[in-house]
Motif scaffolding. Sequence first.
Motif, mmCIF file in Angstrom:
data_model
loop_
_atom_site.group_PDB
_atom_site.id
_atom_site.type_symbol
_atom_site.label_atom_id
_atom_site.label_comp_id
_atom_site.label_asym_id
_atom_site.label_seq_id
_atom_site.Cartn_x
_atom_site.Cartn_y
_atom_site.Cartn_z
ATOM 1 N N VAL A 75 26.731 -33.037 -24.370
ATOM 2 C CA VAL A 75 25.390 -33.136 -24.954
ATOM 3 C C VAL A 75 24.755 -34.471 -24.583
ATOM 4 O O VAL A 75 23.589 -34.549 -24.188
ATOM 5 N N SER A 76 25.530 -35.561 -24.705
ATOM 6 C CA SER A 76 25.022 -36.883 -24.354
ATOM 7 C C SER A 76 24.547 -36.929 -22.906
ATOM 8 O O SER A 76 23.475 -37.473 -22.599
ATOM 9 N N ALA A 77 25.344 -36.358 -21.996
ATOM 10 C CA ALA A 77 25.000 -36.392 -20.579
ATOM 11 C C ALA A 77 23.786 -35.512 -20.284
ATOM 12 O O ALA A 77 22.874 -35.916 -19.548
ATOM 13 N N ALA A 78 23.745 -34.303 -20.862
ATOM 14 C CA ALA A 78 22.644 -33.384 -20.596
ATOM 15 C C ALA A 78 21.316 -33.924 -21.118
ATOM 16 O O ALA A 78 20.260 -33.702 -20.524
ATOM 17 N N ALA A 79 21.361 -34.653 -22.245
ATOM 18 C CA ALA A 79 20.144 -35.215 -22.819
ATOM 19 C C ALA A 79 19.656 -36.444 -22.061
ATOM 20 O O ALA A 79 18.524 -36.894 -22.267
ATOM 21 N N GLY A 80 20.507 -36.994 -21.188
ATOM 22 C CA GLY A 80 20.153 -38.215 -20.489
ATOM 23 C C GLY A 80 20.368 -39.459 -21.316
ATOM 24 O O GLY A 80 19.936 -40.550 -20.933
ATOM 25 N N TRP A 81 21.048 -39.315 -22.455
ATOM 26 C CA TRP A 81 21.300 -40.475 -23.312
ATOM 27 C C TRP A 81 22.484 -41.291 -22.814
ATOM 28 O O TRP A 81 22.517 -42.498 -23.012
ATOM 29 N N ASP A 82 23.468 -40.631 -22.213
ATOM 30 C CA ASP A 82 24.632 -41.323 -21.632
ATOM 31 C C ASP A 82 25.227 -42.339 -22.597
ATOM 32 O O ASP A 82 25.513 -43.489 -22.234
ATOM 33 N N CYS A 83 25.425 -41.905 -23.836
ATOM 34 C CA CYS A 83 25.937 -42.795 -24.877
ATOM 35 C C CYS A 83 27.381 -42.496 -25.250
ATOM 36 O O CYS A 83 27.878 -43.001 -26.262
ATOM 37 N N VAL A 84 28.072 -41.686 -24.438
ATOM 38 C CA VAL A 84 29.481 -41.369 -24.654
ATOM 39 C C VAL A 84 30.226 -41.590 -23.340
ATOM 40 O O VAL A 84 29.768 -41.130 -22.288
ATOM 41 N N PRO A 85 31.339 -42.307 -23.344
ATOM 42 C CA PRO A 85 32.094 -42.500 -22.102
ATOM 43 C C PRO A 85 32.558 -41.165 -21.513
ATOM 44 O O PRO A 85 32.715 -40.168 -22.247
ATOM 45 N N LEU A 86 32.781 -41.162 -20.214
ATOM 46 C CA LEU A 86 33.262 -39.965 -19.527
ATOM 47 C C LEU A 86 34.451 -39.374 -20.270
ATOM 48 O O LEU A 86 35.435 -40.071 -20.553
ATOM 49 N N THR A 87 34.353 -38.095 -20.589
ATOM 50 C CA THR A 87 35.350 -37.406 -21.410
ATOM 51 C C THR A 87 35.712 -36.082 -20.757
ATOM 52 O O THR A 87 34.834 -35.340 -20.313
#
Length: 266
Positions: A75-87
């Motif tokens: 969700v973080s990546a799709a939203a463009g927020w990039d607020c979670v480390p690669l998981t």
Amino acid sequence: MPDDDPADVIGDVLRQGQISVTGRLSDASNLTLLGTATLDGASVDCIYKPVRGERPLWDFPDGTLAERELAAYLVSAAAGWDCVPLTIIRDGPYGPGMVQRWIADCDPDLMVDLVPIRKVPDGWLPVMRAVDVTGNDVAVVHADNPALAVLAGFDVVVNNADRKGSHVLPTPDGKILGVDHGLCFHQDDKLRTILWGWAGKPLPGAVLDGLARLHRELDGTLGEQLDELITTTEMAALHRRIERLTTTKKYPTPPGHRTPIPWPPL
């Protein structure tokens, strides 16, 4: 190993490298191991949480925390927020589990703090008032920081039930990352966060832009990915939260019928 894109190298090492466990985070409620993934001479430090080490919970189905961590990253990546480390989810020394890039180079400046009630720093927002062990009035506060405001919006979207201050990681490049998202995506309102400083205030543009992206992405690849990770009921609740935020354009206010703060808060 390719050397033209460091992000690709990190992803390849986490997905394909051999994981060696180097330590354990003893204060975590579930088995949380520090390790190193190594592939073709390249290595990446990581957090590894095997599914077999998940502690049963009364309100979340057993054995689902790794999937929720991955869903939060997607969700973080799709939203463009990039607020979670690669998981990712993969096999490891103790079986399948969540593997996440370890963020070691965190900025020492705290984003959440406990201060005397009359000494809230400029540019910080109070969250709650308390009394310390000596009987002095204190306040839990967090920075009024744009990147932190994005993380707060992300938490509302994923219905994060456990946003402690220690789960907020500021990095030297100005990003603020969140970790420990196993308690997300419940179909009931479970939002427990230390980031209530913006309650009732308008959502910033970065959060609204991310909501618009999620509207589109949930009808495509992201929706297909999440269907494999969370239940149909939880997916419907995710859609409702996004729709509500898009309509109100405001952060929610704390509920009055249950505790809105995780414990411990910091």
